[in-house]
Structure formats: structure tokens, C-alpha cells
Write a protein that holds these residues in place. Structure first.
Motif, mmCIF file in Angstrom:
data_model
loop_
_atom_site.group_PDB
_atom_site.id
_atom_site.type_symbol
_atom_site.label_atom_id
_atom_site.label_comp_id
_atom_site.label_asym_id
_atom_site.label_seq_id
_atom_site.Cartn_x
_atom_site.Cartn_y
_atom_site.Cartn_z
ATOM 1 N N VAL A 25 10.926 -30.017 52.033
ATOM 2 C CA VAL A 25 11.365 -31.039 52.983
ATOM 3 C C VAL A 25 10.143 -31.624 53.681
ATOM 4 C CG1 VAL A 25 12.747 -31.523 55.037
ATOM 5 C CG2 VAL A 25 13.559 -29.841 53.354
ATOM 6 N N PHE A 26 10.047 -32.956 53.671
ATOM 7 C CA PHE A 26 8.967 -33.645 54.380
ATOM 8 C C PHE A 26 9.551 -34.361 55.591
ATOM 9 C CE2 PHE A 26 6.274 -37.187 55.493
ATOM 10 C CZ PHE A 26 4.978 -36.728 55.286
ATOM 11 N N ARG A 27 8.905 -34.199 56.749
ATOM 12 C CA ARG A 27 9.278 -34.982 57.922
ATOM 13 C C ARG A 27 8.011 -35.350 58.686
ATOM 14 N NH1 ARG A 27 10.018 -31.159 63.103
ATOM 15 N NH2 ARG A 27 8.564 -32.756 63.800
ATOM 16 N N PRO A 28 8.048 -36.493 59.374
ATOM 17 C CA PRO A 28 6.903 -36.865 60.196
ATOM 18 C C PRO A 28 6.889 -36.076 61.503
ATOM 19 C CG PRO A 28 8.586 -38.561 60.310
ATOM 20 C CD PRO A 28 9.076 -37.532 59.328
ATOM 21 N N GLN A 29 5.778 -36.166 62.216
ATOM 22 C CA GLN A 29 5.656 -35.463 63.486
ATOM 23 C C GLN A 29 6.694 -35.958 64.487
ATOM 24 O OE1 GLN A 29 1.769 -35.759 65.236
ATOM 25 N NE2 GLN A 29 2.271 -34.495 66.995
ATOM 26 N N GLU A 30 6.895 -37.253 64.524
ATOM 27 C CA GLU A 30 7.921 -37.878 65.352
ATOM 28 C C GLU A 30 8.803 -38.719 64.443
ATOM 29 O OE1 GLU A 30 5.701 -40.016 68.260
ATOM 30 O OE2 GLU A 30 5.082 -38.207 69.345
ATOM 31 N N SER A 85 9.553 -27.184 66.170
ATOM 32 C CA SER A 85 8.496 -27.959 66.819
ATOM 33 C C SER A 85 7.474 -28.400 65.782
ATOM 34 C CB SER A 85 7.799 -27.129 67.898
ATOM 35 O OG SER A 85 6.982 -26.127 67.305
ATOM 36 N N TRP A 86 6.718 -29.459 66.109
ATOM 37 C CA TRP A 86 5.724 -29.957 65.157
ATOM 38 C C TRP A 86 4.680 -28.890 64.846
ATOM 39 C CZ3 TRP A 86 4.712 -32.684 61.247
ATOM 40 C CH2 TRP A 86 3.392 -32.944 60.859
ATOM 41 N N ASP A 87 4.208 -28.163 65.849
ATOM 42 C CA ASP A 87 3.196 -27.130 65.593
ATOM 43 C C ASP A 87 3.736 -26.072 64.637
ATOM 44 O OD1 ASP A 87 1.380 -28.396 67.210
ATOM 45 O OD2 ASP A 87 1.722 -27.110 68.961
ATOM 46 N N THR A 88 4.984 -25.678 64.831
ATOM 47 C CA THR A 88 5.584 -24.680 63.943
ATOM 48 C C THR A 88 5.822 -25.268 62.560
ATOM 49 O OG1 THR A 88 6.655 -23.620 65.830
ATOM 50 C CG2 THR A 88 7.514 -23.083 63.650
ATOM 51 N N TRP A 89 6.257 -26.521 62.524
ATOM 52 C CA TRP A 89 6.472 -27.175 61.241
ATOM 53 C C TRP A 89 5.174 -27.245 60.443
ATOM 54 C CZ3 TRP A 89 11.014 -28.783 59.016
ATOM 55 C CH2 TRP A 89 10.904 -29.572 57.861
ATOM 56 N N LEU A 90 4.103 -27.665 61.091
ATOM 57 C CA LEU A 90 2.822 -27.774 60.407
ATOM 58 C C LEU A 90 2.324 -26.412 59.948
ATOM 59 C CD1 LEU A 90 0.637 -29.746 59.517
ATOM 60 C CD2 LEU A 90 -0.459 -29.456 61.747
ATOM 61 N N ALA A 91 2.539 -25.397 60.779
ATOM 62 C CA ALA A 91 2.106 -24.045 60.410
ATOM 63 C C ALA A 91 2.871 -23.517 59.207
ATOM 64 C CB ALA A 91 2.279 -23.104 61.601
ATOM 65 N N SER A 115 3.758 -25.391 56.661
ATOM 66 C CA SER A 115 3.365 -26.126 55.460
ATOM 67 C C SER A 115 2.450 -25.257 54.616
ATOM 68 C CB SER A 115 2.644 -27.417 55.856
ATOM 69 O OG SER A 115 2.001 -28.007 54.741
ATOM 70 N N ALA A 116 2.616 -25.299 53.302
ATOM 71 C CA ALA A 116 1.778 -24.476 52.423
ATOM 72 C C ALA A 116 0.322 -24.910 52.461
ATOM 73 C CB ALA A 116 2.313 -24.521 50.993
ATOM 74 N N THR A 117 0.064 -26.201 52.684
ATOM 75 C CA THR A 117 -1.325 -26.658 52.790
ATOM 76 C C THR A 117 -1.871 -26.457 54.195
ATOM 77 O OG1 THR A 117 -0.745 -28.940 53.396
ATOM 78 C CG2 THR A 117 -0.919 -28.429 51.039
ATOM 79 N N GLY A 118 -0.995 -26.428 55.211
ATOM 80 C CA GLY A 118 -1.424 -26.233 56.588
ATOM 81 C C GLY A 118 -2.150 -27.420 57.177
ATOM 82 N N THR A 119 -2.072 -28.564 56.516
ATOM 83 C CA THR A 119 -2.790 -29.762 56.966
ATOM 84 C C THR A 119 -1.835 -30.931 57.026
ATOM 85 O OG1 THR A 119 -4.806 -28.950 55.887
ATOM 86 C CG2 THR A 119 -4.771 -31.272 56.522
ATOM 87 N N ALA A 120 -1.906 -31.713 58.108
ATOM 88 C CA ALA A 120 -1.047 -32.886 58.244
ATOM 89 C C ALA A 120 -1.448 -33.960 57.241
ATOM 90 C CB ALA A 120 -1.128 -33.436 59.660
ATOM 91 N N ASP A 121 -0.456 -34.695 56.788
ATOM 92 C CA ASP A 121 -0.649 -35.782 55.833
ATOM 93 C C ASP A 121 -0.537 -37.105 56.579
ATOM 94 O OD1 ASP A 121 -0.763 -37.446 53.656
ATOM 95 O OD2 ASP A 121 1.068 -36.705 52.702
ATOM 96 N N ASP A 122 -1.533 -37.968 56.428
ATOM 97 C CA ASP A 122 -1.497 -39.308 57.010
ATOM 98 C C ASP A 122 -0.786 -40.220 56.026
ATOM 99 O OD1 ASP A 122 -1.891 -41.813 58.056
ATOM 100 O OD2 ASP A 122 -4.054 -41.632 58.299
ATOM 101 N N THR A 123 0.438 -40.634 56.369
ATOM 102 C CA THR A 123 1.231 -41.439 55.440
ATOM 103 C C THR A 123 0.774 -42.889 55.367
ATOM 104 O OG1 THR A 123 2.893 -42.077 57.094
ATOM 105 C CG2 THR A 123 3.225 -39.978 55.931
ATOM 106 N N GLY A 124 -0.175 -43.261 56.203
ATOM 107 C CA GLY A 124 -0.713 -44.609 56.129
ATOM 108 C C GLY A 124 -1.781 -44.768 55.079
ATOM 109 N N GLU A 125 -2.191 -43.679 54.448
ATOM 110 C CA GLU A 125 -3.239 -43.694 53.433
ATOM 111 C C GLU A 125 -2.727 -43.060 52.147
ATOM 112 O OE1 GLU A 125 -6.160 -45.056 53.672
ATOM 113 O OE2 GLU A 125 -6.071 -45.595 55.790
ATOM 114 N N PRO A 126 -3.195 -43.530 50.988
ATOM 115 C CA PRO A 126 -2.807 -42.882 49.731
ATOM 116 C C PRO A 126 -3.422 -41.501 49.610
ATOM 117 C CG PRO A 126 -4.468 -44.549 49.324
ATOM 118 C CD PRO A 126 -4.098 -44.679 50.770
#
Length: 425
Positions: free
Chosen positions: A206-211, A395-401, A403-414
Motif C-alpha cells: 500500500v502506498f500513501r502520501p504523507q498528507e 502516523s507518518w513516522d510510523t508509516w515511513l518506518a 517501509s521496506a526501503t525506509g526512505t520517503a519517495d518524492d512523487t514529483g520526480e521520476p
């Protein structure tokens, strides 16, 4: 050379087909200097050479290994990857990352199993002399029973959804290499956001944005799964592209204390409905508090208490047909018309569903998108993160933690934060 910028940390540089400007190319040989007076041409001091891996003629190449191209004595000006039977567009497009001095190129994505692949690379010296080299090879086929495929996805292409809508991907086989699969799933939005994947079991990502998504924009999801080694010897076999639209922002709130349901559209309140939610004498009749998402809707729906563990013939049992039902959890919660309830706006009398007047329920039914947030406050039963689409409960911090990569994805960039490639043996 066009379309390049220095690579950024934790994110691969996406270069389309690496169309860096196709220059005039000679045959697959080292360029020679021109001489006069009938002398034999001599090789330059630093001959231009290009090396491609996998090498020409290779067979049964693991599809999760990267393609690499190296230039010596010059810089790379063009790298093209063609897979037989693929158009090279959308999720099938092979992009690559170039180092700062433009001498090394590495493919971003994995290769289709059991495919014939051709890599054509062009390099140029400082004097403008160029050479072109080609490598044609075949990849290892995925075996029956070990072919990862997409079982379902929400949303589907062409849908318009609410601002809370996650991307939900379900696979037909368990995934053990979750970071690799996450790194193969690229989310691009017109309005940039930080987002991440979480896993619910071994088959649902499941993918969701921070907000919440910004409204009124398009989102593309490239599921570049072909060739990813999801588990030992299990390879994805096909790429997919999803395109959906985030519509207006509609956020609804149900307050247990006031017995009211309010609806905000793009920041302005547009509706205020009297309601009656769960009577809460037992847990299963208590409406869950938290951030829900609208999931599906029915103009007519038979509600059966046996689906929540209460026999129809018991004193608390029921089986009745309701109108304008909008689901917002997996534990049997819907908004719906309840013309029999004469205490709307006054008392909580339902078995957990927010009851509405018929006209109000119809308005909500007709004006709801899948993925609209519906927030319930005031009850002592908290919505679980995996109850329906309760993903905003984390929460976003828990959601990010998580993630298997542990890194946020910037959806504005490929690109994605990690690599889908496997390790070399």
C-alpha cells in the motif's frame, strides 16, 4: 547531451530512454585520426572503447541484474535498450542513471524474463569522433509456479478518486524481497508529495502520501515488476501502468457527541446532516473512531447481522434491505438511509452504521468518490489500520518506518528511493 542532471542521494536519475542526442556514428570500431600525405592512419593515444554488460550473445541472463555500459577515452552520448515485443513506452520504458563524468550508465529497472534484449550504446571523444556498440542477449525465463503476477489493484486506470486514496497492490504470490519490489513501483504525481509503501502481509503493498493528495491532479503508477526477484527464484513477469485522477477534496466528519455529520468540499462546509451511529452497548455495535476512507457504494444493499457474527434469528439479529449505502470499513460499517430511525440527530441507536435521512444518504451516495476521508470522533472503539482502508490511522513516522526501503519517495520526480536489482552471485 540533453536531459541529464547530477544524481541525487537515495534516488536514481531517470533519463527516459537516455536520449542524449543521437550523433553520427561509425561502425562498431575504435575511431581513427585522419592523416595527410598518404601515411597510414594511426590510432589515437587514448582509443575510444565501449563495454556493455551483459555481453553480446549471452543467454539465460538473470533478469534482475542491471545493464551496465562503460566508455573509455570518451563520454556516452546515447544508450538505448530494446526488448523484443515491447514498445518501450509507459511502464516498459527502460531508463538509466549516468555518472557525473558520463562514462558509466546503469539501467534503473529489471528486464522481462525470457526476452531478447538489444542494447545500443554510442560514445564520443572530445574531438567529436564517435563509435556505436551493440550487445544482444536473452534473459532467463520465469518458471511455472514461480511467476509473480498482479492479482488486483486499487484504484484502476481512469478512475477519479478522493484525496485520501492509497495505491493498493495485491500479488498472487508471497513477496520476501519487499525492498526490491517497492523499488520497482514508481509513483509520479503532478503535485509533488512525500510518500512510501507499507506491507500488509506478504502479498499486499500500500502506498500513501504523507498528507492527503492535493486535489485536482493526475497520478501515474508504473509497476515495473517484470524481472524483479520477489522471492528466491520468483520473478515478476509483466509491467503495468495505472493512471488515475485525484478529484475535489471532500472530507466528512461524524461527531458522536453532537449526532451530526458535516461535509467539507475544497475547504468549505457544504452539508450538515443529523445522524445516529452505533448504540455502543457492545463493541461490535460501536462505530469505530478514526480516519476512514469511503471504499464502495450500493444503491440497494441487504444488511445481514450474520456477517458480523450475530445470527439473524437471535434477539439482536437482523436482515434488511437499505438504500444508498457507502462502505467505510471491513467491519460492516456503511452510511445508509434509515427512514425507520426517528432519533436522527438526537441519539445513537444503530448497530454501528451511521443512519441518515433518505435524502441525505442519497446525496452522500451520489457525491462520494472512492478514497474520500470520513472521520468519526468520540467513540471508544478505535479503527484498526488494516480494517478496510484505515491506513491513515498510522502516523507518518510510523508509516515511513514500516517501509521496506525506509526512505520517503518524492512523487514529483521520476524514479524510486531504492534499487530493484538483485545481488550478483
Amino acid at each position: 547531451m540533453t536531459g541529464t542532471t547530477p544524481p541525487t542521494p537515495n534516488r536514481r536519475l531517470a533519463l527516459g530512454l537516455l536520449t542524449l542526442g543521437v550523433l553520427g556514428a561509425t561502425a562498431c570500431s575504435t575511431p581513427e585520426t585522419e592523416t595527410s600525405g598518404g601515411e597510414e592512419p594511426q590510432n589515437t593515444a587514448n582509443p575510444l572503447t565501449v563495454r556493455i554488460s551483459p555481453e553480446d550473445g549471452a543467454a539465460d541472463v538473470r533478469p534482475d541484474l542491471p545493464i551496465t555500459v562503460e566508455a573509455e577515452g570518451g563520454t556516452l552520448t546515447d544508450v538505448r535498450v530494446a526488448t523484443a515485443g515491447q514498445e518501450g513506452s509507459g511502464a516498459d520504458e527502460m531508463t538509466g542513471s549516468l555518472n557525473d563524468d558520463r562514462t558509466e550508465w546503469t539501467s534503473d529497472w529489471t528486464l522481462t524474463p525470457g526476452a531478447d534484449v538489444t542494447v545500443t550504446a554510442t560514445a564520443e571523444t572530445a574531438d567529436g569522433e564517435s563509435t556505436e556498440v551493440t550487445s544482444a542477449f536473452s534473459t532467463l525465463a520465469a518458471t511455472e509456479g514461480r511467476r509473480l503476477e498482479l492479482r488486483s489493484n486499487f484504484p484502476t486506470s481512469g478512475q477519479t478518486v478522493g484525496v485520501g486514496m492509497p495505491v493498493i497492490v495485491e500479488f498472487d504470490l508471497p513477496v520476501q524481497n519487499k525492498a526490491r519490489v517497492e523499488s520497482a513501483m514508481e509513483v509520479i504525481s503532478e503535485e509533488p508529495a512525500q510518500g512510501a509503501w507499507n506491507w500488509f502481509g506478504d502479498q499486499t503493498a500500500v502506498f500513501r502520501p504523507q498528507e492527503y493528495w492535493r486535489p485536482h491532479q493526475n497520478v501515474t503508477v508504473n509497476l515495473r515488476l517484470a524481472g524483479v526477484q520477489a522471492s528466491d527464484g520468483v520473478y515478476g513477469i509483466e509491467n503495468h501502468q495505472l493512471d488515475f485522477t485525484v478529484g475535489r477534496s471532500q472530507i466528512s466528519t461524524i461527531d458522536e457527541d453532537t449526532h451530526r455529520m458535516t461535509v467539507e468540499r475544497d475547504g468549505q462546509q457544504v452539508k450538515d446532516f443529523p445522524t445516529s451511529i452505533g448504540k455502543a452497548d457492545v463493541e461490535r455495535y460501536t462505530t469505530t473512531s478514526g480516519v476512514h476512507l469511503t471504499m464502495e457504494k450500493y444503491e440497494d444493499l441487504v444488511m445481514d447481522s450474520s456477517t458480523v457474527g450475530v445470527p439473524v434469528d437471535s434477539p439482536e439479529g437482523y436482515k434488511l434491505e437499505v438504500q444508498y449505502a457507502v462502505r467505510f470499513s471491513d467491519s460492516g460499517e456503511f452510511t445508509h438511509a434509515a427512514p425507520w430511525n426517528d432519533r436522527l440527530g438526537e441519539a445513537n441507536l444503530s448497530h454501528g452504521c451511521p443512519n441518515l435521512a433518505t435524502a441525505d444518504a442519497r446525496w452522500f451516495y451520489e457525491n462520494s468518490y472512492m478514497g474520500d476521508p470520513l472521520i468519526v470522533t468520540g467513540t471508544d472503539r478505535e479503527l484498526e489500520v488494516d480494517n478496510g482502508w484505515g491506513y491513515w490511522q498510522r502516523s507518518w513516522d510510523t508509516w515511513l518506518a514500516n517501509s521496506a526501503t525506509g526512505t520517503a519517495d518524492d512523487t514529483g520526480e521520476p524514479g524510486t528511493p531504492g534499487s530493484p536489482h538483485g545481488e550478483t552471485e
